[in-house]
Design an enzyme around this catalytic site. Structure first.
Site, PDB file in Angstrom:
ATOM      1  N   TYR A  58      19.659   8.023  25.462  1.00 47.94           N
ATOM      2  CA  TYR A  58      19.109   9.328  25.820  1.00 47.94           C
ATOM      3  C   TYR A  58      19.883  10.454  25.105  1.00 47.94           C
ATOM      4  CZ  TYR A  58      18.021  13.288  28.862  1.00 47.94           C
ATOM      5  OH  TYR A  58      17.651  14.515  29.336  1.00 47.94           O
TER       6      TYR A  58
ATOM      7  N   LYS B 112      12.854  10.685  36.925  1.00 46.64           N
ATOM      8  CA  LYS B 112      11.765  10.020  36.219  1.00 46.64           C
ATOM      9  C   LYS B 112      10.984   9.130  37.211  1.00 46.64           C
ATOM     10  CE  LYS B 112      13.985  12.161  32.991  1.00 46.64           C
ATOM     11  NZ  LYS B 112      14.973  11.572  32.102  1.00 46.64           N
TER      12      LYS B 112
ATOM     13  N   ASP C  37      21.720   1.955  31.964  1.00 54.75           N
ATOM     14  CA  ASP C  37      20.855   3.060  32.370  1.00 54.75           C
ATOM     15  C   ASP C  37      19.445   2.463  32.465  1.00 54.75           C
ATOM     16  OD1 ASP C  37      19.059   5.182  32.413  1.00 54.75           O
ATOM     17  OD2 ASP C  37      20.283   6.468  31.129  1.00 54.75           O
TER      18      ASP C  37
ATOM     19  N   ARG D 121      29.491  17.177  51.242  1.00 53.37           N
ATOM     20  CA  ARG D 121      29.783  16.650  49.896  1.00 53.37           C
ATOM     21  C   ARG D 121      30.188  15.182  50.008  1.00 53.37           C
ATOM     22  NH1 ARG D 121      34.620  17.093  48.157  1.00 53.37           N
ATOM     23  NH2 ARG D 121      34.899  19.274  48.746  1.00 53.37           N
TER      24      ARG D 121
HETATM   25  C1  LIG Z   1      16.315  11.960  31.655  1.00 53.52           C
HETATM   26  C2  LIG Z   1      17.266  10.885  31.356  1.00 53.52           C
HETATM   27  C3  LIG Z   1      18.627  11.037  31.639  1.00 53.52           C
HETATM   28  C4  LIG Z   1      19.212  12.320  32.200  1.00 53.52           C
HETATM   29  O1  LIG Z   1      18.762  12.563  33.496  1.00 53.52           O
HETATM   30  P1  LIG Z   1      18.603  14.036  34.119  1.00 53.52           P
HETATM   31  O2  LIG Z   1      18.101  13.750  35.484  1.00 53.52           O
HETATM   32  O3  LIG Z   1      17.635  14.783  33.264  1.00 53.52           O
HETATM   33  O4  LIG Z   1      19.948  14.670  34.091  1.00 53.52           O
HETATM   34  C5  LIG Z   1      19.465   9.965  31.402  1.00 53.52           C
HETATM   35  N1  LIG Z   1      19.003   8.822  30.871  1.00 53.52           N
HETATM   36  C6  LIG Z   1      17.702   8.651  30.556  1.00 53.52           C
HETATM   37  C7  LIG Z   1      17.266   7.358  29.954  1.00 53.52           C
HETATM   38  C8  LIG Z   1      16.802   9.675  30.779  1.00 53.52           C
HETATM   39  O5  LIG Z   1      15.522   9.504  30.453  1.00 53.52           O
END
Ligand SMILES: *Cc1c(COP(=O)(O)O)cnc(C)c1O
Length: 378
Positions: free
Chosen positions: A97, A194, A169, A45
């Site tokens: 998001y 992504k 983000d 961890r």
């Molecule tokens: C998908 C997404 C998230 C969340 O990520 P996960 O891996 O699904 O938990 C956060 N911010 C954006 C812009 C996203 O597209």
């Protein structure tokens, strides 16, 4: 080292003990301490060699000094928000998001954090929202699903002037397209599920920092909260990242082609794409992005049913998520943004006819033919 080379050789790119050119998956929960406190790793961890390799890599890619890998983008975001305490106020972009919106409203507000949402393209609106309790500005650019572009350097400078942290983000752009830390931001994070992962086969999140005090605090929280990325997923993520540049070049050129095609479609009322010279955010996008990203959204003429469009496609996959080799299409009002009450959605400009497209790496001719099929079915 240039960015494309860093993808392949950055961070820890081979196994230091055997020279294996792919870092092995270290499936171990604990590590032998030959003398107390003498081992490089203690417990997985707190640190694991496979995770460490991908963490060092993402730090390199974003131009930061430390990277942290989490079990999902949401785990990364929750950990970053754990920097704050009851009574703290945060300014958040109004087009974030859906899961971030849910985390803020159903979880973090219960913990006594307060939030004001603003359109972060409007510096005066950000400034007006600052209170003595404000600690940070959190935003996405381009945003989801309207692809609004915020001037990262300008917001970072404003944040610094008011002693606030700035957090971006960067999921929708990927570090191939933009690197917010190099524009003055304090923390950059991703849903690595992504573009970074890129193959629709791993859920992961990353955080990258530059400042040593923030690095220490995020590292502490990663270990204390425990939402770490497992060794197998860390390896998959590193493997995916190696081809980011190759994938992005295909994504970006396909997106340009689809944009030009959509411009000529009478059934399309509006296109949201930062690379559109008519887009009010075009100049900022051109200044801070390398390419305009591979996401675009478009609105059908009022009254046309987006369900009829998306359900008859044969190449483009009807699915949530983005940043994959496969082109993915979805209707925000019915899918990714359905948790947001309709009146708030509409107030934020997300119409029922809006369709969001994550442009994949297929042959563009097949994508155009597929869109043709969708329009024929309206
Ligand atoms: C998908 C997404 C998230 C969340 O990520 P996960 O891996 O699904 O938990 C956060 N911010 C954006 C812009 C996203 O597209």
């Amino acid at each position: 080292m240039k960015f494309d080379t860093k993808l392949i050789h950055g961070g820890v790119s081979e196994d230091p003990t055997t020279g294996a050119v792919s870092v092995p998956i270290y499936m171990a929960s604990t590590f032998h301490q030959t003398q107390i406190g003498q081992s490089q790793y203690e417990y997985s961890r707190s640190g694991n060699p496979t995770r460490h390799a991908v963490e060092a890599l993402v730090a390199d890619l974003e131009g930061g000094t430390a990277g942290f890998a989490f079990a999902s983008g949401s785990a990364a975001i929750s950990t970053v928000f754990s920097l704050f305490s009851a009574g703290d106020h945060l300014i958040v972009g109004n087009d974030v998001y859906g899961g971030t919106f849910r985390l803020i409203n159903s979880v973090l507000k219960r913990f006594g954090l307060t939030f004001t949402t603003v359109d972060t393209r409007d510096l005066a609106a950000i400034e007006a929202a600052i209170t003595p309790q404000t600690k940070a500005i959190y935003f996405e650019t381009p945003t989801n699903p309207l692809l609004h572009v915020t001037d990262i350097a300008a917001v970072a400078q404003l944040a610094r002037a008011h002693d606030l942290l700035s957090i971006v983000d960067n999921t929708f752009a990927s570090p191939y397209v933009q690197r917010p830390l190099t524009l003055g931001v304090d923390i950059v994070l991703h849903s690595a599920s992504k573009y970074l992962g890129g193959h629709s086969d791993v859920i992961a999140g990353v955080v990258v920092t530059q400042d040593s005090e923030l690095t220490e605090r995020i590292g502490y929280l990663q270990n204390a909260i425990g939402g770490i990325l497992a060794p197998q997923e860390s390896w998959l993520l590193q493997r995916g990242i190696k081809t980011l540049a190759l994938r992005m070049r295909a994504h970006l050129s396909n997106t340009e082609a689809l944009f030009h095609y959509l411009q000529d479609q009478p059934a399309v009322a509006k296109i949201y794409y930062p690379g559109d010279p008519e887009n009010p955010d075009y100049a900022v996008a051109q200044k801070q992005m390398h390419g305009f990203g591979a996401m675009l959204s478009f609105e059908l003429q009022p009254g046309l049913d987006p369900v009829k469009f998306v359900e008859h496609l044969q190449v483009i996959t009807l699915a949530e998520s983005l940043g994959a080799l496969e082109s993915l299409i979805e209707i925000p009002a019915k899918m990714t943004h359905s948790a947001i009450p309709r009146e708030i959605r509409l107030a934020n400009g997300i119409q029922d006819e809006l369709i969001r497209l994550s442009v994949g790496a297929e042959d563009p001719a097949d994508l155009l033919e597929d869109l043709e099929r969708g329009f024929a079915n309206l």
